[in-house]
Design a protein around this motif. Structure first.
Motif, PDB file in Angstrom:
ATOM      1  N   ILE A 132      11.726  11.434   2.593  1.00  0.00           N
ATOM      2  CA  ILE A 132      11.270  10.126   2.375  1.00  0.00           C
ATOM      3  C   ILE A 132      12.258   9.671   1.129  1.00  0.00           C
ATOM      4  O   ILE A 132      12.594  10.193   0.099  1.00  0.00           O
ATOM      5  N   ASP A 133      12.898   8.622   1.585  1.00  0.00           N
ATOM      6  CA  ASP A 133      13.925   7.876   0.713  1.00  0.00           C
ATOM      7  C   ASP A 133      13.274   7.022  -0.393  1.00  0.00           C
ATOM      8  O   ASP A 133      13.754   7.033  -1.616  1.00  0.00           O
ATOM      9  N   ILE A 134      12.116   6.408  -0.123  1.00  0.00           N
ATOM     10  CA  ILE A 134      11.324   5.633  -1.036  1.00  0.00           C
ATOM     11  C   ILE A 134       9.653   5.542  -0.913  1.00  0.00           C
ATOM     12  O   ILE A 134       9.520   5.354   0.348  1.00  0.00           O
ATOM     13  N   ALA A 135       9.056   6.013  -1.952  1.00  0.00           N
ATOM     14  CA  ALA A 135       7.527   5.879  -1.540  1.00  0.00           C
ATOM     15  C   ALA A 135       7.285   4.715  -2.433  1.00  0.00           C
ATOM     16  O   ALA A 135       7.164   4.591  -3.582  1.00  0.00           O
ATOM     17  N   CYS A 136       6.324   3.850  -1.790  1.00  0.00           N
ATOM     18  CA  CYS A 136       5.792   2.581  -2.270  1.00  0.00           C
ATOM     19  C   CYS A 136       4.463   2.848  -2.560  1.00  0.00           C
ATOM     20  O   CYS A 136       3.643   3.115  -1.670  1.00  0.00           O
ATOM     21  N   ILE A 137       3.853   3.135  -3.737  1.00  0.00           N
ATOM     22  CA  ILE A 137       2.599   3.495  -4.191  1.00  0.00           C
ATOM     23  C   ILE A 137       2.133   2.477  -5.377  1.00  0.00           C
ATOM     24  O   ILE A 137       2.510   1.718  -5.817  1.00  0.00           O
ATOM     25  N   GLY A 138       0.774   2.748  -5.728  1.00  0.00           N
ATOM     26  CA  GLY A 138      -0.043   1.969  -6.775  1.00  0.00           C
ATOM     27  C   GLY A 138      -0.711   2.836  -7.756  1.00  0.00           C
ATOM     28  O   GLY A 138      -0.375   4.197  -7.500  1.00  0.00           O
ATOM     29  N   ILE A 139      -1.358   2.358  -8.559  1.00  0.00           N
ATOM     30  CA  ILE A 139      -2.191   3.052  -9.452  1.00  0.00           C
ATOM     31  C   ILE A 139      -3.540   2.860  -9.402  1.00  0.00           C
ATOM     32  O   ILE A 139      -3.845   1.433  -9.575  1.00  0.00           O
ATOM     33  N   GLY A 140      -4.440   3.636  -9.244  1.00  0.00           N
ATOM     34  CA  GLY A 140      -6.091   3.281  -9.212  1.00  0.00           C
ATOM     35  C   GLY A 140      -6.605   3.024 -10.438  1.00  0.00           C
ATOM     36  O   GLY A 140      -5.889   3.336 -11.373  1.00  0.00           O
ATOM     37  N   GLU A 141      -7.874   2.395 -10.457  1.00  0.00           N
ATOM     38  CA  GLU A 141      -8.328   2.194 -11.844  1.00  0.00           C
ATOM     39  C   GLU A 141      -8.727   3.276 -12.432  1.00  0.00           C
ATOM     40  O   GLU A 141      -8.888   3.504 -13.555  1.00  0.00           O
ATOM     41  N   ASN A 142      -8.713   4.354 -11.988  1.00  0.00           N
ATOM     42  CA  ASN A 142      -9.235   5.782 -12.429  1.00  0.00           C
ATOM     43  C   ASN A 142      -7.759   6.597 -12.608  1.00  0.00           C
ATOM     44  O   ASN A 142      -8.047   7.893 -12.850  1.00  0.00           O
ATOM     45  N   GLY A 143      -6.677   6.064 -12.507  1.00  0.00           N
ATOM     46  CA  GLY A 143      -5.315   6.642 -12.709  1.00  0.00           C
ATOM     47  C   GLY A 143      -5.023   7.325 -11.431  1.00  0.00           C
ATOM     48  O   GLY A 143      -3.985   8.125 -11.441  1.00  0.00           O
ATOM     49  N   HIS A 144      -5.600   7.293 -10.398  1.00  0.00           N
ATOM     50  CA  HIS A 144      -5.174   7.974  -9.123  1.00  0.00           C
ATOM     51  C   HIS A 144      -3.712   7.510  -8.607  1.00  0.00           C
ATOM     52  O   HIS A 144      -3.497   6.365  -8.502  1.00  0.00           O
ATOM     53  N   ILE A 145      -3.191   8.442  -7.924  1.00  0.00           N
ATOM     54  CA  ILE A 145      -2.018   7.980  -6.842  1.00  0.00           C
ATOM     55  C   ILE A 145      -2.316   8.325  -5.593  1.00  0.00           C
ATOM     56  O   ILE A 145      -2.517   9.603  -5.612  1.00  0.00           O
ATOM     57  N   ALA A 146      -2.015   7.609  -4.509  1.00  0.00           N
ATOM     58  CA  ALA A 146      -2.789   7.765  -3.236  1.00  0.00           C
ATOM     59  C   ALA A 146      -4.396   8.040  -3.497  1.00  0.00           C
ATOM     60  O   ALA A 146      -4.826   7.282  -4.368  1.00  0.00           O
ATOM     61  N   PHE A 147      -4.833   9.121  -2.864  1.00  0.00           N
ATOM     62  CA  PHE A 147      -6.545   9.440  -3.208  1.00  0.00           C
ATOM     63  C   PHE A 147      -6.483  10.590  -4.009  1.00  0.00           C
ATOM     64  O   PHE A 147      -7.457  11.250  -3.899  1.00  0.00           O
TER      65      PHE A 147
END
Length: 253
Positions: A132-147
């Motif tokens: 993967i060249d670039i992963a676009c992610i977020g951060i959950g309210e509990n601090g998770h990335i992905a699940f």
């Protein structure tokens, strides 16, 4: 841009409002994809979902990107949910970007596959064959990335994809964002890329708006790097950028 910070390896860029944040993240991702295409003739991309990604995905569609040379993956999917369910991440991505841009190839993670172990093996193989060249992610309210919620996050996970248990905070977030009518309707499990699968990506673009994420952002940046806040691991990546709006950054400056 309101402010730029650097904490360990992680670049942090803060914007007054969501639209500017999403636009900046889209420019960053478009540049990374162009570099990969120029160097190798193609690029591999991971996309995230959820309310946090709306402005970014809207902006990404306006960029000059040769989508016919891009292979797309995504981060996670609820266990047992079909791609026609209103909360399905496959449905989300098709409707919000993929149907419009028509990538070369899309690898969907099928949470309703009859053989989940076979599905995990299939997806892990595809990820291995497409660095993967670039992963676009977020951060959950509990601090998770992905699940990768705190209880299941593993910085040294031997798997690239696994079935995970969703904690109460995570499930409440999904309810609060309006994806499910009641808490009991929110699935208790999901298929998710692991933290090593994300950290192995050449670059990471992390988009996090809204005040409800402010504590998780603070914990990710200023607490110890451990699985109490899985997103803290982003501080160790060699090419990661965190894009925030002013509300999400409200506890850090």
């Amino acid at each position: 841009m309101e402010k730029a910070l650097q904490i360990e390896n992680l670049a942090i860029k803060i914007y007054r409002e969501k639209k500017a944040m999403g636009e900046a993240a889209a420019n960053n991702v478009a540049e990374k994809l162009k570099i990969a295409i120029d160097e190798r003739g193609g690029a591999n991309l991971i996309l995230a979902t959820g309310a946090s990604q709306f402005s970014f995905l809207e902006a990404l569609q306006t960029k000059e990107i040769d989508w016919g040379k891009i292979t797309v993956f995504h981060l996670d999917e609820y266990k047992g949910i079909s791609d026609s369910h209103p909360a399905s991440f496959r449905k989300y991505l098709k409707e919000r970007i993929l149907d419009q841009v028509a990538p070369k190839k899309i690898y969907f993670l099928n949470g309703d596959a009859e053989d989940l172990e076979g599905e995990i093996t299939r997806y892990e193989k595809a990820l291995t064959l497409h660095p993967i060249d670039i992963a676009c992610i977020g951060i959950g309210e509990n601090g998770h990335i992905a699940f990768n919620d705190p209880a299941v996050a593993n910085f040294k996970d031997p798997k690239l994809v696994k079935v995970v248990e969703l904690d109460e905070a995570c499930r409440n977030q999904q309810l609060g964002e309006g994806w499910f009518p009641t808490f009991n309707d929110v699935p208790k499990q999901a298929l998710s890329l692991t933290i090593p699968a994300i950290m192995d990506c050449k670059a990471i673009s992390c988009v996090v708006p809204d005040e409800r994420k402010a504590q998780a952002v603070y914990d990710a940046l200023y607490n110890d790097i451990n699985t109490n806040c899985p997103a803290s691991i982003l501080r160790t990546h060699q090419d990661a950028t965190l894009f925030l709006d002013k509300a999400a950054a409200s506890k850090i400056y």
